[in-house]
Design a protein around this motif. Structure first.
Motif, PDB file in Angstrom:
ATOM      1  N   ASP A  50       0.871  -1.174   0.000  1.00 22.93           N
ATOM      2  CA  ASP A  50       0.000   0.000   0.000  1.00 22.93           C
ATOM      3  C   ASP A  50       0.906   1.222   0.000  1.00 22.93           C
ATOM      4  OD1 ASP A  50      -1.848   2.004   0.483  1.00 22.93           O
ATOM      5  OD2 ASP A  50      -2.892   0.898   2.043  1.00 22.93           O
ATOM      6  N   PRO A  51       0.653   2.202  -0.861  1.00 21.98           N
ATOM      7  CA  PRO A  51       1.564   3.336  -1.010  1.00 21.98           C
ATOM      8  C   PRO A  51       1.721   4.220   0.232  1.00 21.98           C
ATOM      9  CG  PRO A  51      -0.396   3.649  -2.340  1.00 21.98           C
ATOM     10  CD  PRO A  51      -0.464   2.274  -1.778  1.00 21.98           C
ATOM     11  N   THR A  52       0.762   4.178   1.139  1.00 24.40           N
ATOM     12  CA  THR A  52       0.881   4.979   2.370  1.00 24.40           C
ATOM     13  C   THR A  52       0.360   4.164   3.540  1.00 24.40           C
ATOM     14  OG1 THR A  52      -1.315   5.962   2.180  1.00 24.40           O
ATOM     15  CG2 THR A  52       0.498   7.140   1.101  1.00 24.40           C
ATOM     16  N   THR A  53       0.657   4.619   4.736  1.00 26.21           N
ATOM     17  CA  THR A  53       0.180   3.915   5.924  1.00 26.21           C
ATOM     18  C   THR A  53      -1.268   4.252   6.241  1.00 26.21           C
ATOM     19  OG1 THR A  53       1.053   5.658   7.334  1.00 26.21           O
ATOM     20  CG2 THR A  53       2.450   3.723   6.984  1.00 26.21           C
ATOM     21  N   GLY A  54      -1.753   5.396   5.787  1.00 25.64           N
ATOM     22  CA  GLY A  54      -3.137   5.790   6.039  1.00 25.64           C
ATOM     23  C   GLY A  54      -4.034   5.384   4.888  1.00 25.64           C
ATOM     24  N   ASP A  62      -5.882   5.904   1.554  1.00 30.51           N
ATOM     25  CA  ASP A  62      -5.596   6.730   0.389  1.00 30.51           C
ATOM     26  C   ASP A  62      -6.364   6.222  -0.808  1.00 30.51           C
ATOM     27  OD1 ASP A  62      -3.707   4.883  -1.254  1.00 30.51           O
ATOM     28  OD2 ASP A  62      -2.901   4.855   0.767  1.00 30.51           O
TER      29      ASP A  62
END
Length: 100
Positions: A84-88, A90
């Protein structure tokens, strides 16, 4: 969405197309602006990187198709990893239409 890894819907590869099927109660998010980046996937064929050149999502079929730079033959071992490109939360992640 969960990747299906067994049965008729397990990952399939034909030439340079790797199709990943997902289980979910809703359709996948197929908005082209939400498609995961090619670099979010790492595909190894017999332990050697095979670059992902494009990613497409079929919302109703609940599939993500990765186009690889090199075709794969039936005697080769393929592994795929997704980050996943970010931890939050998106927009550019494999998710259903509700954002899960």
């Amino acid at each position: 969405p969960q990747l299906i890894i067994t049965g008729d819907s397990r990952p399939k590869i034909t030439g340079n197309q790797l199709v990943l099927s997902f289980s979910d109660t809703g359709n996948l998010d197929a908005d082209a602006t939400h498609t995961p980046a090619n670099g979010a996937f790492t595909v190894l064929v017999n332990g050697v990187a095979n670059a992902v050149t494009s990613v497409s999502v079929d919302s109703q079929a609940k599939t993500v198709t990765l186009t690889l730079s090199t075709a794969v033959t039936s005697d080769q071992t393929v592994t795929v990893a997704y980050a996943d490109p970010t931890t939050g939360n998106d927009a550019n992640a494999i998710q259903d239409a509700a954002g899960n």
